[in-house]
Design a protein around this motif. Structure first.
Motif, PDB file in Angstrom:
ATOM      1  N   GLY A 193      58.437 -37.753  14.497  1.00  9.98           N
ATOM      2  CA  GLY A 193      59.786 -37.858  15.034  1.00  9.98           C
ATOM      3  C   GLY A 193      60.249 -36.633  15.791  1.00  9.98           C
ATOM      4  O   GLY A 193      61.280 -36.688  16.470  1.00  9.98           O
ATOM      5  N   THR A 194      59.510 -35.541  15.681  1.00  2.10           N
ATOM      6  CA  THR A 194      59.888 -34.294  16.350  1.00  2.10           C
ATOM      7  C   THR A 194      58.930 -34.024  17.496  1.00  2.10           C
ATOM      8  O   THR A 194      59.285 -34.222  18.660  1.00  2.10           O
ATOM      9  N   LEU A 195      57.717 -33.598  17.193  1.00  3.35           N
ATOM     10  CA  LEU A 195      56.721 -33.438  18.256  1.00  3.35           C
ATOM     11  C   LEU A 195      56.262 -34.796  18.786  1.00  3.35           C
ATOM     12  O   LEU A 195      55.957 -34.935  19.976  1.00  3.35           O
ATOM     13  N   GLY A 231      65.706 -35.819  23.971  1.00  2.00           N
ATOM     14  CA  GLY A 231      64.909 -35.902  25.188  1.00  2.00           C
ATOM     15  C   GLY A 231      63.435 -35.867  24.887  1.00  2.00           C
ATOM     16  O   GLY A 231      63.008 -35.963  23.728  1.00  2.00           O
ATOM     17  N   GLY A 232      62.647 -35.693  25.918  1.00  2.00           N
ATOM     18  CA  GLY A 232      61.208 -35.818  25.774  1.00  2.00           C
ATOM     19  C   GLY A 232      60.407 -34.586  26.127  1.00  2.00           C
ATOM     20  O   GLY A 232      59.184 -34.674  26.268  1.00  2.00           O
ATOM     21  N   ASP A 233      61.050 -33.413  26.258  1.00  2.00           N
ATOM     22  CA  ASP A 233      60.348 -32.219  26.715  1.00  2.00           C
ATOM     23  C   ASP A 233      60.648 -31.052  25.776  1.00  2.00           C
ATOM     24  O   ASP A 233      61.793 -30.606  25.684  1.00  2.00           O
ATOM     25  N   LEU A 234      59.643 -30.565  25.090  1.00  2.00           N
ATOM     26  CA  LEU A 234      59.852 -29.470  24.143  1.00  2.00           C
ATOM     27  C   LEU A 234      60.322 -28.207  24.860  1.00  2.00           C
ATOM     28  O   LEU A 234      61.027 -27.383  24.265  1.00  2.00           O
ATOM     29  N   ARG A 235      59.990 -28.049  26.118  1.00  2.00           N
ATOM     30  CA  ARG A 235      60.440 -26.869  26.861  1.00  2.00           C
ATOM     31  C   ARG A 235      61.966 -26.823  26.923  1.00  2.00           C
ATOM     32  O   ARG A 235      62.557 -25.742  26.877  1.00  2.00           O
ATOM     33  N   ALA A 244      53.880 -22.718  14.090  1.00  2.00           N
ATOM     34  CA  ALA A 244      53.187 -23.439  13.038  1.00  2.00           C
ATOM     35  C   ALA A 244      53.776 -24.833  12.905  1.00  2.00           C
ATOM     36  O   ALA A 244      54.954 -25.057  13.183  1.00  2.00           O
ATOM     37  N   VAL A 245      52.949 -25.765  12.468  1.00  2.00           N
ATOM     38  CA  VAL A 245      53.381 -27.136  12.204  1.00  2.00           C
ATOM     39  C   VAL A 245      53.309 -27.370  10.699  1.00  2.00           C
ATOM     40  O   VAL A 245      52.294 -27.046  10.060  1.00  2.00           O
ATOM     41  N   ILE A 246      54.386 -27.909  10.128  1.00  2.00           N
ATOM     42  CA  ILE A 246      54.405 -28.300   8.716  1.00  2.00           C
ATOM     43  C   ILE A 246      54.840 -29.753   8.664  1.00  2.00           C
ATOM     44  O   ILE A 246      55.945 -30.095   9.080  1.00  2.00           O
ATOM     45  N   SER A 247      53.969 -30.613   8.145  1.00  2.00           N
ATOM     46  CA  SER A 247      54.230 -32.051   8.179  1.00  2.00           C
ATOM     47  C   SER A 247      53.773 -32.700   6.881  1.00  2.00           C
ATOM     48  O   SER A 247      52.799 -32.252   6.258  1.00  2.00           O
ATOM     49  N   LEU A 248      54.442 -33.777   6.504  1.00  2.00           N
ATOM     50  CA  LEU A 248      54.003 -34.570   5.356  1.00  2.00           C
ATOM     51  C   LEU A 248      52.819 -35.463   5.707  1.00  2.00           C
ATOM     52  O   LEU A 248      52.192 -36.028   4.810  1.00  2.00           O
ATOM     53  N   SER A 249      52.497 -35.575   6.981  1.00  2.00           N
ATOM     54  CA  SER A 249      51.422 -36.460   7.427  1.00  2.00           C
ATOM     55  C   SER A 249      50.045 -35.904   7.052  1.00  2.00           C
ATOM     56  O   SER A 249      49.910 -34.739   6.681  1.00  2.00           O
ATOM     57  N   PRO A 250      49.005 -36.740   7.161  1.00  2.00           N
ATOM     58  CA  PRO A 250      47.666 -36.315   6.731  1.00  2.00           C
ATOM     59  C   PRO A 250      47.163 -35.089   7.484  1.00  2.00           C
ATOM     60  O   PRO A 250      47.324 -34.978   8.703  1.00  2.00           O
ATOM     61  N   GLY A 271      55.159 -30.639  27.242  1.00  2.00           N
ATOM     62  CA  GLY A 271      55.412 -29.208  27.205  1.00  2.00           C
ATOM     63  C   GLY A 271      55.064 -28.508  25.906  1.00  2.00           C
ATOM     64  O   GLY A 271      55.378 -27.320  25.751  1.00  2.00           O
ATOM     65  N   ILE A 272      54.409 -29.192  24.973  1.00  2.00           N
ATOM     66  CA  ILE A 272      54.098 -28.553  23.689  1.00  2.00           C
ATOM     67  C   ILE A 272      53.158 -27.368  23.883  1.00  2.00           C
ATOM     68  O   ILE A 272      53.423 -26.260  23.399  1.00  2.00           O
ATOM     69  N   ARG A 273      52.076 -27.570  24.590  1.00  5.87           N
ATOM     70  CA  ARG A 273      51.119 -26.481  24.796  1.00  5.87           C
ATOM     71  C   ARG A 273      51.767 -25.310  25.536  1.00  5.87           C
ATOM     72  O   ARG A 273      51.503 -24.142  25.209  1.00  5.87           O
ATOM     73  N   GLU A 274      52.620 -25.635  26.507  1.00  4.59           N
ATOM     74  CA  GLU A 274      53.254 -24.585  27.292  1.00  4.59           C
ATOM     75  C   GLU A 274      54.203 -23.751  26.430  1.00  4.59           C
ATOM     76  O   GLU A 274      54.238 -22.513  26.535  1.00  4.59           O
ATOM     77  N   VAL A 275      54.986 -24.410  25.589  1.00  2.00           N
ATOM     78  CA  VAL A 275      55.910 -23.681  24.717  1.00  2.00           C
ATOM     79  C   VAL A 275      55.140 -22.800  23.745  1.00  2.00           C
ATOM     80  O   VAL A 275      55.478 -21.622  23.556  1.00  2.00           O
ATOM     81  N   TRP A 276      54.113 -23.346  23.141  1.00  2.00           N
ATOM     82  CA  TRP A 276      53.347 -22.548  22.176  1.00  2.00           C
ATOM     83  C   TRP A 276      52.639 -21.381  22.845  1.00  2.00           C
ATOM     84  O   TRP A 276      52.561 -20.292  22.274  1.00  2.00           O
TER      85      TRP A 276
END
Length: 217
Positions: free
Chosen positions: A17-19, A202-206, A100-106, A84-89
């Protein structure tokens, strides 16, 4: 080297729901298996009927009994990621910060984000795909585990919680948002209302990251 307001920052990102906008790792994996209806029911049980994260994992594990590594790859590659995820990181790391990513997912899904530039990626501990072992319930993360892992990451990277920025969208992020001063609600639901310093739809992490940069200017 420091970043933003002159301090080294640790940016903590939720996944579902975030990334991934409007979806989740479990949904994307299930789609590869033609189990859209079944996972939708599990998601509703989790969101509305109190299904615990470990029980969700046990039931999802049963649904995914035929899951293959190729299907996991397809689920990851076809997920509706924010742009924009790679660009922001890359920008965060270039300025001396960490992400860092912290998720309940596998974990077998979450850890793929290390290849995108995350310094750390923590998910619930699942058996390897294809499954030959059951779910180990203590390895499944919950909302409180996000706070614990954030503390461990602060120690690892030499920062304080006051130097963290958290990005999330739902109730699983509320406990972390309560202890981190700089927070961004990304396409969020009502559970983060009043908790987030910034809100982004929106759809852009930047664009979401720009809110943090602007506030630190």
């Amino acid at each position: 080297m420091t970043t933003l307001s002159g301090r080294r920052r640790l940016h903590l990102f939720d996944l579902d729901g975030t990334l991934i906008r409007g979806s989740a790792a479990a949904v994307e994996i299930s789609r590869q298996l033609g189990l859209d209806r079944e996972i939708a029911q599990l998601e509703q049980d989790f969101l509305l009927r109190g299904l615990t994260p470990d029980e969700f994992a046990v039931q999802a594990h049963a649904l995914w009994s035929e899951l293959t590594p190729d299907q996991v790859t397809a689920a990851f590659e076809q997920a509706p990621w924010l742009t924009g995820i790679r660009e922001v990181w890359a920008e965060i790391r270039a300025e001396g910060g960490h992400c860092a990513v912290i998720s309940l997912s596998p974990d077998f899904f979450v850890e793929r984000l290390l290849d995108w530039g995350a310094d750390a990626a923590h998910g619930s501990r699942w058996p390897s795909v294809p499954f030959t072992e059951p779910i180990h319930r203590p390895g499944i993360l919950d909302a409180s585990a996000k706070v614990r892992i954030a503390g461990e990451l602060c120690a690892r990277f030499g920062v304080e919680p006051a130097d963290c920025v958290a990005y999330g969208d739902s109730m699983s992020d509320a406990e972390l948002f309560a202890i981190v001063p700089e927070t961004v609600a990304v396409n969020a639901d009502h559970h983060l209302a009043g908790l987030a310093r910034h809100s982004y739809a929106g759809g852009d992490l930047r664009e979401a990251y720009a809110l943090v940069r602007k506030s630190a200017a």
